[in-house]
Each structure stands twice: as structure tokens, then as C-alpha cells.
Write a protein that holds these residues in place. Sequence first.
Motif, PDB file in Angstrom:
ATOM      1  N   UNK A   1       0.806  -1.217   0.000  1.00 21.80           N
ATOM      2  CA  UNK A   1       0.000   0.000   0.000  1.00 21.80           C
ATOM      3  C   UNK A   1       0.844   1.275   0.000  1.00 21.80           C
ATOM      4  N   UNK A   2       2.130   1.188  -0.301  1.00 18.99           N
ATOM      5  CA  UNK A   2       3.004   2.353  -0.182  1.00 18.99           C
ATOM      6  C   UNK A   2       2.658   3.445  -1.191  1.00 18.99           C
ATOM      7  N   UNK A   3       1.967   3.083  -2.252  1.00 19.48           N
ATOM      8  CA  UNK A   3       1.577   4.083  -3.242  1.00 19.48           C
ATOM      9  C   UNK A   3       0.417   4.949  -2.770  1.00 19.48           C
ATOM     10  N   UNK A   4      -0.191   4.513  -1.646  1.00 19.33           N
ATOM     11  CA  UNK A   4      -1.305   5.286  -1.105  1.00 19.33           C
ATOM     12  C   UNK A   4      -0.809   6.116   0.084  1.00 19.33           C
ATOM     13  N   UNK A   5      -1.306   7.314   0.203  1.00 19.10           N
ATOM     14  CA  UNK A   5      -0.847   8.197   1.258  1.00 19.10           C
ATOM     15  C   UNK A   5      -1.385   7.807   2.626  1.00 19.10           C
ATOM     16  N   UNK A   6      -0.771   8.409   3.650  1.00 18.23           N
ATOM     17  CA  UNK A   6      -1.207   8.183   5.026  1.00 18.23           C
ATOM     18  C   UNK A   6      -2.406   9.077   5.291  1.00 18.23           C
ATOM     19  N   UNK A   7      -3.472   8.469   5.851  1.00 22.91           N
ATOM     20  CA  UNK A   7      -4.684   9.239   6.155  1.00 22.91           C
ATOM     21  C   UNK A   7      -4.922   9.365   7.652  1.00 22.91           C
ATOM     22  N   UNK A   8      -4.183   8.561   8.434  1.00 22.42           N
ATOM     23  CA  UNK A   8      -4.459   8.600   9.873  1.00 22.42           C
ATOM     24  C   UNK A   8      -3.216   8.213  10.649  1.00 22.42           C
ATOM     25  N   UNK A   9      -2.934   9.010  11.736  1.00 20.04           N
ATOM     26  CA  UNK A   9      -1.872   8.703  12.694  1.00 20.04           C
ATOM     27  C   UNK A   9      -2.520   8.648  14.063  1.00 20.04           C
ATOM     28  N   UNK A  10      -2.336   7.512  14.765  1.00 20.42           N
ATOM     29  CA  UNK A  10      -2.983   7.367  16.074  1.00 20.42           C
ATOM     30  C   UNK A  10      -2.180   8.055  17.156  1.00 20.42           C
ATOM     31  N   UNK A  11      -2.674   7.943  18.394  1.00 19.48           N
ATOM     32  CA  UNK A  11      -2.048   8.652  19.507  1.00 19.48           C
ATOM     33  C   UNK A  11      -0.636   8.157  19.776  1.00 19.48           C
TER      34      UNK A  11
ATOM     35  N   UNK B   1      -8.230   1.802  10.931  1.00 20.29           N
ATOM     36  CA  UNK B   1      -9.411   1.227  11.578  1.00 20.29           C
ATOM     37  C   UNK B   1     -10.686   1.697  10.897  1.00 20.29           C
ATOM     38  N   UNK B   2     -11.753   0.921  11.033  1.00 18.18           N
ATOM     39  CA  UNK B   2     -12.996   1.215  10.325  1.00 18.18           C
ATOM     40  C   UNK B   2     -13.541   2.590  10.668  1.00 18.18           C
ATOM     41  N   UNK B   3     -13.343   3.036  11.902  1.00 20.54           N
ATOM     42  CA  UNK B   3     -13.863   4.348  12.300  1.00 20.54           C
ATOM     43  C   UNK B   3     -12.858   5.464  12.100  1.00 20.54           C
ATOM     44  N   UNK B   4     -11.760   5.192  11.375  1.00 17.84           N
ATOM     45  CA  UNK B   4     -10.732   6.210  11.127  1.00 17.84           C
ATOM     46  C   UNK B   4     -10.373   6.320   9.649  1.00 17.84           C
ATOM     47  N   UNK B   5     -11.255   5.884   8.800  1.00 19.00           N
ATOM     48  CA  UNK B   5     -10.999   6.001   7.370  1.00 19.00           C
ATOM     49  C   UNK B   5     -11.542   7.354   6.895  1.00 19.00           C
ATOM     50  N   UNK B   6     -10.715   8.365   7.094  1.00 17.76           N
ATOM     51  CA  UNK B   6     -11.136   9.737   6.821  1.00 17.76           C
ATOM     52  C   UNK B   6     -10.889  10.100   5.366  1.00 17.76           C
ATOM     53  N   UNK B   7     -11.638  11.113   4.912  1.00 15.67           N
ATOM     54  CA  UNK B   7     -11.495  11.565   3.532  1.00 15.67           C
ATOM     55  C   UNK B   7     -10.209  12.361   3.338  1.00 15.67           C
ATOM     56  N   UNK B   8      -9.639  12.858   4.459  1.00  9.69           N
ATOM     57  CA  UNK B   8      -8.356  13.550   4.374  1.00  9.69           C
ATOM     58  C   UNK B   8      -7.540  13.252   5.618  1.00  9.69           C
ATOM     59  N   UNK B   9      -6.294  13.652   5.620  1.00 13.80           N
ATOM     60  CA  UNK B   9      -5.348  13.304   6.676  1.00 13.80           C
ATOM     61  C   UNK B   9      -5.815  13.824   8.036  1.00 13.80           C
ATOM     62  N   UNK B  10      -5.581  12.939   9.081  1.00 11.25           N
ATOM     63  CA  UNK B  10      -5.885  13.347  10.445  1.00 11.25           C
ATOM     64  C   UNK B  10      -4.854  12.729  11.373  1.00 11.25           C
ATOM     65  N   UNK B  11      -4.287  13.609  12.308  1.00 12.26           N
ATOM     66  CA  UNK B  11      -3.280  13.177  13.280  1.00 12.26           C
ATOM     67  C   UNK B  11      -3.902  13.205  14.656  1.00 12.26           C
TER      68      UNK B  11
END
Length: 702
Positions: free
Chosen positions: A13-23, A34-44
Motif C-alpha cells: 500500500x506504499x503508493x497510497x498516502x497516510x490518512x491517519x496517525x494514532x495517539x 481502523x474502520x472508524x478512522x478512514x477519513x477523507x483527508x489526513x488526520x493526526x
Amino acid sequence: MGCCVGEKHNNWCEEYGIVYIDAEGKEYCIFHAPADCKFVKFYDERKGGEKPALMDAEQFNGMVFERIDAVIEAGVDEERDKFDFSNWNPRCNFSGTIFPYSISFNEYDGQNDKYLPPINFISSQFSGDADFRSSQFSKNAYFISSQFSGDADFSSSQFSGDADFRSSQFSKNAYFISSQFSGDADFSSSQFSGDADFRSSQFSKNAYFISSQFSGDADFRSSQFSKNAYFISSQFSGDADFRSSQFSKNAYFISSQFSGDADFRSSQFSGDADFRSSQFSKNAYFISSQFSGDADFSSSQFSGDADFRSSQFSKNAYFISSQFSGDADFRSSQFSKNAYFISSQFSGDADFRSSQFSGDADFRSSQFSKNADFNNAEIQKQAKFTDVKFVKSSFDQMEFKGPVYFDNSIFEKEASFRNAIFHEYSNFEQTKFNNSVSFRHALFKEWSYFRNVEFNGETSFAGAISKETIVVENVDLSNFYFAETNIESFKFTECTWPRKENGRRTIADEISPRESSKGLSFTKLEEIYRRLKKVARENNDEMQASTWHYNEKEMLRKKMREENGPGIIEKLGTKTCELLPCNIEIAKTKLSKLIETSEQKRTPFLRFINTTYWIVSGYGEEPLRAGIWLLILIFGAMILACFGPDSNPPSDFITKWMWYMPLIKVNLSADGLHYLLKGLSVTLITLQAALFGFALRNKLRR
């Protein structure tokens, strides 16, 4: 850094960008977030703030299909998609992906070049329903350790390569109806929490369900397994339905557990069927199943009923140490080779009626706790029932075409061999019949041995026929009934016969009360003793011949008395007894036993002769009695000597006594009366001496 999950799966999946960074600072791409963290744009998560909107089902599933379509459009790349068991990274790789929504792949049904290329779903999570109906997997499809939270539907799917579902979890229903597996299908260690439906599926190569768990119903009706099928250590918590399934090669169900009903009716096992150590907690149905290879149910446990009616076993059938807690039904089953039921336990009824055993039938050391029914069954070769424990058993009209072994077996209740046919040697040595046993109208074509057998209940061979000899040796015959028995077929050696109060050996038929159902008339008893005498003489057993000759005449005497009442001698003796100063009742009883006589339509003379023959010599079998009567007659002549005849010169008393003896010439003058008494004395002494000699000869000869 890249996706933390993708690092474990070749970073596909390296061709796809990072959309979520957890705590904790772990980064996730859109597929592995995670299913509840598949955001439309990046979130930290560390920075906080308002979370972006979640990607909807259309957007996420569209990315999945876009990736698949890109591989299809690129065409075949065998080098890139080449399978590597240790580290497979095909172009269509979705390993570790979390599918948050229901998704359908049924557009990849092979039409318009729409198919699923080699695809990897290892450790994927399907949170909604997964719809793969009519999908075509052109190569390998891997779902190892995948989780299906909703329904998983693979109905009518085609797997052209291997299908690997090892350690997968199906939380709801799994549908593989009419699916086709052209390569190996591996569901080992998978868990099916709902129903698993594999109806009419086709497995062209090996099918692996090793250690799989089916919590709901498992439906494999009409499925076809072209290669080996492995269900080793599988657990079926619900019903397992394999009706009309076809196993073209070996089927392994070793140590499997069936908590619900197990239904294999009309199934075909072309190879070996291995059910060793399997547990069937409820009913097991194998009605009309066909086992072309070896069928092994050794050490299996059937807690419910086991139904094998009309099943066909073309090779060996093994039920060694199996336990049948319910009824075991093998009616009309066919065993073309050997059938082994060694050390099996039948706690319920065991029904083998009309079964056919073309090879050996081996039931050694088995236990039948209830009814064992082998009526109309047929065993072509050896029938081994050594050390078997029966409660109630029936072998009526059964054909034993090979040697039969019932040695050391125990029959606790009724045992029946009515109309059974024994074509070869049969052995019942040391068998215990603790209740009644019937061999009525049985046919023994070869030698049969009943050595050291215990007949503790009523035993009957009425109407039984033997072309050879039935040897009964060292057996207590107290319960052996001879009515309607073909006695000439038997040889009795060192047997213990029942005795009457006076110590005379007899048979159970005579001891039974004559008014009972087993009581016989004196005529029939007389015939039985006559035939026993014949058998004893043929076997050179003179002692037994003497006994049966005495009993034969005794029955004749009793029959005569029963039909005509007491004779003149008995009546006269009774009157005399009443005048004697003794215990009248005892004397009358003894005297009545001594001189009961007469026979219907016989003259008083013949009745008198028969009674006299018994009194003076015990029918020629008691020399002591004959000798005593001879002495009585000899010394009785002294009374006659006291009254003459007179002589001139007067002779002494001894001379007069000798004058009444046969073979001694003494010249005395006497009148007609004394000559009459002399003739009577000489005749009686001569006849009694002859009877004594005859009885003594019989005694010494025997």
C-alpha cells in the motif's frame, strides 16, 4: 515511515498516502486504517482537533474495484503474480485490509473479461456482508486469517487456483452453494459461527477442513470431492448434512466431533472413509451409503442412534472398539469384505437383520447390552463371536456359510437360533446360556461342538437336523429338553444328567410336570429313552445304554398304569399292606411304586409279565435285585421241603430240599401234588437264575 500494517504485508500500500496517525504515532493508509478512522483527508490523533468526515461505502469500495480493474487492464503478469508461499505479494494485494462496509464482487463473474486476478485477502476484515456470488477467481485466492463479521456469500463462485481460507472466522452465515474449487480448497482451523452452506459444491482437488469449527449447521449436500477430503478434528456443533455427497478419493473425518445430527444418507465414498475416534453426540445417518474403499469407524462413539441401513461396504469395514450408546441399525447392509466389530459396545438395540457378510464377520469381545438381532442375515466366511456378551439375541433363519465361533460367549437372556443354517464347523465351547436357548429346526451340515457349555435355562433342539454329529461334552443337561429332537444327531460324552429323588438319571422332559406346557406323555418319553439308548449303543457307551433301557421300560410301565389303573397285584398288595403292623401310608407308597402295571388293550398276562420282569431283575439291568430274588426262591424251597415228599427210609431235610432244585437228581417217591410243586420250583429258580445271569452279564459288559 509508511503504513504500519502495510509493513507486515510487503508494503503493497506504499503508493497510497497516510490518512491517519494514532495517539502512539502509528501511521495508517486508507486500506489499513481502523474502520472508524478512514477519513477523507489526513488526520493526526496526536494533534487533536476536529476529525474529518469518514469515507463512505461508495468511495471506499470504488478504490478497491479501481485497484482490481487496474490489474485486469494491465493484463497477465505471471512473474509478478507468481505464488510464493512464504511471502506472496501479487499485484492485487489486499492483505490486512479492513472493509468497513458491505461489499459486492459479483460483477467479476467472468463476463466481458471481468474476473478476479490472483488476489490476496490474508488477515483482511470484512465488517459488513461480503458478496462474492458468481465471482471467478482466475488464479489463487488467499483469505488466510480473514474475518467476516457479516454474511459471506461465495455461491456459484469459481476458484480456478487454490482457495485458502485457513484460520478464517465467519461470524455469520457462510454460503458456498454450487461453488467450484479447481485447485486445493483449504478451510483448516476456520471458524463458522453461523451456518456453513456448501451445497452442490465441487472440489476438484484436495479439500481441507482440518480442525475447523462449525457452530451452526454445516450443509454439504450433493457436494463432490474429486480428491481427498480432510475433516480431521473438525467440530460440528450443529447438524452436519452430507446427504448424497460424493467422495471420489479418501475422506478423513478422524477425531471429528458431531454435536448435532450427522447425515450421510446416500453418500458415496469411492476411496477410504476414515472416521476413527469420531464422536457422534446425536444421531448418525449413513442410510444407503456406499463405501467403495475401506470404512474405518474404529474407536468412534455414537451417543445417539447409528443408522447404516442398506449401506454397502465394498471393502473392509472397521468398527473396532466403537461404542454405540443408542440403537445401531445395519439392516440389509452388505459387507463385501471383512467386517470387524472387535470389542465394540452396543448399549442399545443392535439390528443386523437381512445383512450380508461376504467376508469374515468379527465380533470378538463385543458387548450387546440390549437386543442383538441377526435374523435372516448371512455370513459367507468365518463368523467370530468369541468372548461376546449378549443380553437378548436372535439368529433366526440366519445362514452361517463359514466356520462359526461362539466359544466363551455369554447369553444373559433368551437366545434363539431357530431355522438357522450352519454350513461349516461350529464351536460353542465354554459358552454360557443363562436363560432359554432355542435351536428349533436349525440345520447343522458339519460337526458342532458344545464342550463345557452351561445351559442354565430351557434348551431345545426340537426339529434340528445335523448331517454330521453334534458333540455335547461335559455339559450339565438339567435344562436340556429332548422333545421333538433328532437325538440320533447327538453324541453325549461325560455329561451330567438330572436325577430323580431315588437317584435315577433322567431327562428334563420327565421332571417337568406333565400338566405344564413342557410336560410329555409317557409314550413320548418312552420313545425318547429308546432313541437315547440307540445313540449310546452306537457310541459304545454301555453304561448310558443301561440307564436309558431301564428308563424306557419304566415309562412303559407308567404308561400302562396311567391308561388302565392299578393291576390285580397292586390291589392285593394294598389290601395286604393295610393288615401289616407298619406305617401303612409309607408301605402303600413303596408298594405302589413297585408294582404299577397294565397297558391299554393288553392282556392281564402281559401286564403281569411286565411287572414281574421289573420286580425280579430291574428289566435285566440290576443283578443285585435278581440275585436276591434268586436266593429267595432257593431258600423258599425249604418251606416245600418241610411238607414232603416222604421217603422210605425217611430222608434227611437237605435231601428233600435238593429235590426241589434244578439240575440236581434225587430219587424220592412223591405223589402228583409234590411233583407239581417241584416243577414250579425248578421252573422259577431256573428262570430267575437266567435273569440273574443276564443282568450280571449286562453289568460286567458295561
